[in-house]
Design a protein around this motif. Structure first.
Motif, PDB file in Angstrom:
ATOM      1  N   UNK A  54       0.836  -1.202   0.000  1.00  0.00           N
ATOM      2  CA  UNK A  54       0.000   0.000   0.000  1.00  0.00           C
ATOM      3  C   UNK A  54       0.871   1.252   0.000  1.00  0.00           C
ATOM      4  N   UNK A  55       0.355   2.307  -0.603  1.00  0.00           N
ATOM      5  CA  UNK A  55       1.131   3.537  -0.753  1.00  0.00           C
ATOM      6  C   UNK A  55       1.639   4.084   0.572  1.00  0.00           C
ATOM      7  N   UNK A  56       0.809   4.058   1.626  1.00  0.00           N
ATOM      8  CA  UNK A  56       1.235   4.627   2.896  1.00  0.00           C
ATOM      9  C   UNK A  56       2.390   3.860   3.521  1.00  0.00           C
ATOM     10  N   UNK A  57       2.595   2.607   3.130  1.00  0.00           N
ATOM     11  CA  UNK A  57       3.705   1.827   3.671  1.00  0.00           C
ATOM     12  C   UNK A  57       5.034   2.163   3.017  1.00  0.00           C
ATOM     13  N   UNK A  58       5.037   2.942   1.951  1.00  0.00           N
ATOM     14  CA  UNK A  58       6.279   3.221   1.241  1.00  0.00           C
ATOM     15  C   UNK A  58       6.942   4.518   1.691  1.00  0.00           C
ATOM     16  N   UNK A  59       6.297   5.301   2.559  1.00  0.00           N
ATOM     17  CA  UNK A  59       6.875   6.558   3.021  1.00  0.00           C
ATOM     18  C   UNK A  59       7.722   6.330   4.259  1.00  0.00           C
ATOM     19  N   UNK A  60       8.752   7.157   4.402  1.00  0.00           N
ATOM     20  CA  UNK A  60       9.608   7.083   5.577  1.00  0.00           C
ATOM     21  C   UNK A  60       8.831   7.550   6.808  1.00  0.00           C
ATOM     22  N   UNK A  61       9.143   6.957   7.923  1.00  0.00           N
ATOM     23  CA  UNK A  61       8.502   7.338   9.172  1.00  0.00           C
ATOM     24  C   UNK A  61       9.321   8.460   9.800  1.00  0.00           C
ATOM     25  N   UNK A  62       8.661   9.505  10.265  1.00  0.00           N
ATOM     26  CA  UNK A  62       9.337  10.632  10.903  1.00  0.00           C
ATOM     27  C   UNK A  62       8.982  10.652  12.385  1.00  0.00           C
ATOM     28  N   UNK A  63       9.779  11.366  13.168  1.00  0.00           N
ATOM     29  CA  UNK A  63       9.535  11.463  14.600  1.00  0.00           C
ATOM     30  C   UNK A  63       8.443  12.459  14.947  1.00  0.00           C
ATOM     31  N   UNK A  64       8.158  13.394  14.054  1.00  0.00           N
ATOM     32  CA  UNK A  64       7.207  14.458  14.349  1.00  0.00           C
ATOM     33  C   UNK A  64       5.782  14.112  13.959  1.00  0.00           C
ATOM     34  N   UNK A  65       4.897  15.103  14.161  1.00  0.00           N
ATOM     35  CA  UNK A  65       3.462  14.965  13.917  1.00  0.00           C
ATOM     36  C   UNK A  65       3.103  15.613  12.583  1.00  0.00           C
ATOM     37  N   UNK A  66       2.190  14.991  11.863  1.00  0.00           N
ATOM     38  CA  UNK A  66       1.648  15.550  10.627  1.00  0.00           C
ATOM     39  C   UNK A  66       0.205  15.965  10.873  1.00  0.00           C
ATOM     40  N   UNK A  67      -0.192  17.086  10.266  1.00  0.00           N
ATOM     41  CA  UNK A  67      -1.570  17.559  10.406  1.00  0.00           C
ATOM     42  C   UNK A  67      -1.860  18.560   9.303  1.00  0.00           C
ATOM     43  N   UNK A  68      -3.118  18.974   9.217  1.00  0.00           N
ATOM     44  CA  UNK A  68      -3.538  20.042   8.310  1.00  0.00           C
ATOM     45  C   UNK A  68      -4.394  21.005   9.096  1.00  0.00           C
ATOM     46  N   UNK A  69      -4.064  22.284   8.989  1.00  0.00           N
ATOM     47  CA  UNK A  69      -4.836  23.340   9.638  1.00  0.00           C
ATOM     48  C   UNK A  69      -5.146  24.368   8.561  1.00  0.00           C
ATOM     49  N   UNK A  70      -6.408  24.449   8.165  1.00  0.00           N
ATOM     50  CA  UNK A  70      -6.776  25.338   7.068  1.00  0.00           C
ATOM     51  C   UNK A  70      -6.006  24.962   5.812  1.00  0.00           C
ATOM     52  N   UNK A  71      -5.354  25.937   5.217  1.00  0.00           N
ATOM     53  CA  UNK A  71      -4.582  25.715   3.984  1.00  0.00           C
ATOM     54  C   UNK A  71      -3.138  25.290   4.255  1.00  0.00           C
ATOM     55  N   UNK A  72      -2.791  25.072   5.516  1.00  0.00           N
ATOM     56  CA  UNK A  72      -1.419  24.739   5.885  1.00  0.00           C
ATOM     57  C   UNK A  72      -1.287  23.242   6.167  1.00  0.00           C
TER      58      UNK A  72
END
Length: 133
Positions: free
Chosen positions: A12-30
């Motif tokens: 699956x596509x999500x399994x091919x990305x590197x794992x990072x230590x930080x948090x991912x999110x979306x706030x408005x257009x950011x």
């Protein structure tokens, strides 16, 4: 070998990305990627690391706040802001390294609370980012 390669291509596509230590999110257009704080100890200054991506064509003011401090940056339209080359320091981080601190991210009229990891200089890659008091 062909069987092994064939099995890898079906991941699956999500399994091919590197794992990072930080948090991912979306706030408005950011889009927020790999957001974390580097601090030597509890109640010491903390440096924000990660990247902000502005999907809109207009600049967006982004504020990152903890209970007693905040930093703001302007992210130009359709561009990114990298905290590794643009330092942003919170005066004191109330949580110990290894825990998570609650940060409120505001982008224009939108905001969201995130539980962001606090790291120290144990991992060599983060030592250069430890803020000096």
């Amino acid at each position: 070998a062909a069987l092994v390669l064939a099995a890898c291509s079906g991941a699956p596509e999500e399994d091919t990305y590197a794992i990072a230590n930080g948090v991912n999110a979306e706030v408005g257009e950011i889009e927020i990627r790999s957001l974390l704080v580097v601090s030597a100890a509890e109640s010491e200054p903390g440096r924000v690391l990660g990247t902000l991506f502005n999907r809109s064509q207009e600049p967006v003011e982004v504020t990152i706040a903890d209970p007693d401090d905040k930093v703001s940056v302007a992210v130009n339209g359709e561009s990114s802001h990298e905290f590794d080359t643009n330092p942003a320091i919170l005066e004191s981080v109330e949580d110990i390294p290894g825990s998570r601190v609650t940060l409120t991210i505001s982008a224009g009229p939108d905001s969201q609370e995130l539980q962001v990891p606090v790291l120290d200089g144990t991992l060599e890659a983060y030592r250069p980012y430890l803020p000096l008091r």
